[in-house]
Design an enzyme around this catalytic site. Sequence first.
Site, PDB file in Angstrom:
ATOM      1  N   MET A   1       5.264  -7.289   0.508  1.00 40.73           N
ATOM      2  CA  MET A   1       3.788  -7.852   0.766  1.00 40.73           C
ATOM      3  C   MET A   1       2.791  -6.988   1.452  1.00 40.73           C
ATOM      4  SD  MET A   1       4.058 -11.452   1.439  1.00 40.73           S
ATOM      5  CE  MET A   1       3.393 -12.238   2.415  1.00 40.73           C
ATOM      6  N   CYS A   2       2.174  -6.653   0.596  1.00 39.71           N
ATOM      7  CA  CYS A   2       0.476  -5.246   0.827  1.00 39.71           C
ATOM      8  C   CYS A   2       1.537  -4.271  -0.013  1.00 39.71           C
ATOM      9  CB  CYS A   2       0.257  -5.697   1.988  1.00 39.71           C
ATOM     10  SG  CYS A   2      -0.288  -7.720   2.353  1.00 39.71           S
ATOM     11  N   ARG A   3      -0.063  -3.388   0.096  1.00 40.78           N
ATOM     12  CA  ARG A   3       0.053  -1.855   0.459  1.00 40.78           C
ATOM     13  C   ARG A   3      -0.826  -1.838   1.354  1.00 40.78           C
ATOM     14  NH1 ARG A   3       4.778   0.038  -1.249  1.00 40.78           N
ATOM     15  NH2 ARG A   3       5.068  -1.855   0.385  1.00 40.78           N
TER      16      ARG A   3
ATOM     17  N   ASN B   1      -0.396  -7.332  -5.127  1.00 43.40           N
ATOM     18  CA  ASN B   1      -0.817  -7.618  -4.323  1.00 43.40           C
ATOM     19  C   ASN B   1      -3.128  -7.564  -4.995  1.00 43.40           C
ATOM     20  OD1 ASN B   1       1.186  -6.773  -2.337  1.00 43.40           O
ATOM     21  ND2 ASN B   1       1.532  -4.611  -4.163  1.00 43.40           N
TER      22      ASN B   1
ATOM     23  N   ASN C   1       1.199  -4.036   6.897  1.00 46.85           N
ATOM     24  CA  ASN C   1       1.821  -4.851   5.618  1.00 46.85           C
ATOM     25  C   ASN C   1       3.121  -5.170   6.172  1.00 46.85           C
ATOM     26  OD1 ASN C   1       3.690  -5.024   2.881  1.00 46.85           O
ATOM     27  ND2 ASN C   1       4.317  -2.233   3.796  1.00 46.85           N
TER      28      ASN C   1
END
Length: 259
Positions: free
Chosen positions: A1-3, A41, A115
């Site tokens: 989930m996200c960077r 993402n 994140n």
Amino acid sequence: MCRHLAYLGPEQPLKHLLLDPPHSLYRQSWAPRHQRNGTVNADGFGVGWYADGDPVPARYRRSGPIWADQSLLDLARVVRSGAVLAAVRDATLTGADAEAAAAPFASGRWLFSHNGAVAGWPDAAAPLVSLLPPVDVLSLQARTDSAFVWALVLHRLRSGEAAEHALAGAVRQLAEAAPASRLNLLLTDGDTVTATAWGDSLWYRAEPGHAVIVASEPYDDEPLWREVPDRTVVTASRTEVRLDPVEDLVSVSPKEPCT
């Protein structure tokens, strides 16, 4: 989930941080190497940066994937900064609030990114709403778990807590309410970077006296990168990096220095 990624150091074009490295944040939007949950993402991105003489950062955010934004190529080529926070997003709830849900979130001199995900959102977080002033709840920047996490952190900062205590305290509250949450938080005021590793990867690269980068994963294969242990708070400046267990910072009064 996200960077996400934060940088402190000599001024350089945004493209040198976000686009040019072989495993840049740009590439991590479709091919992350260390992401433990999710693979793409593509639900928005954002970059915030500080200019000399102005403590309030600028932001550029969009709701689509970073690779589809042609304006970023020109922006990143000419904008230079010595303090940057950027993120690419894999949404917990796809489509919620468009670019308003894309990190970095901001207030005054602060930039923030999350994140991860709050497990059981929104039900699991409901008991924590009473910890916030009503006006903070009514003015959430988006209807997402990340925006709510930011509200918890920002309330602690406004109450006088140091950044490391604010992040550690918010993580502890959220983890108790929703134990399966992933809570990698990233915060900067342009002079320091504070981050938590809680449920996903976090790395840092330090050249003391010169520059520091804290990121979800390395953007190249240089040997300077160090992985942060899970359940750790990173406090970094251009001159030093300190690692503390989250629990150590929760147990120390936020009005006193951590020793």
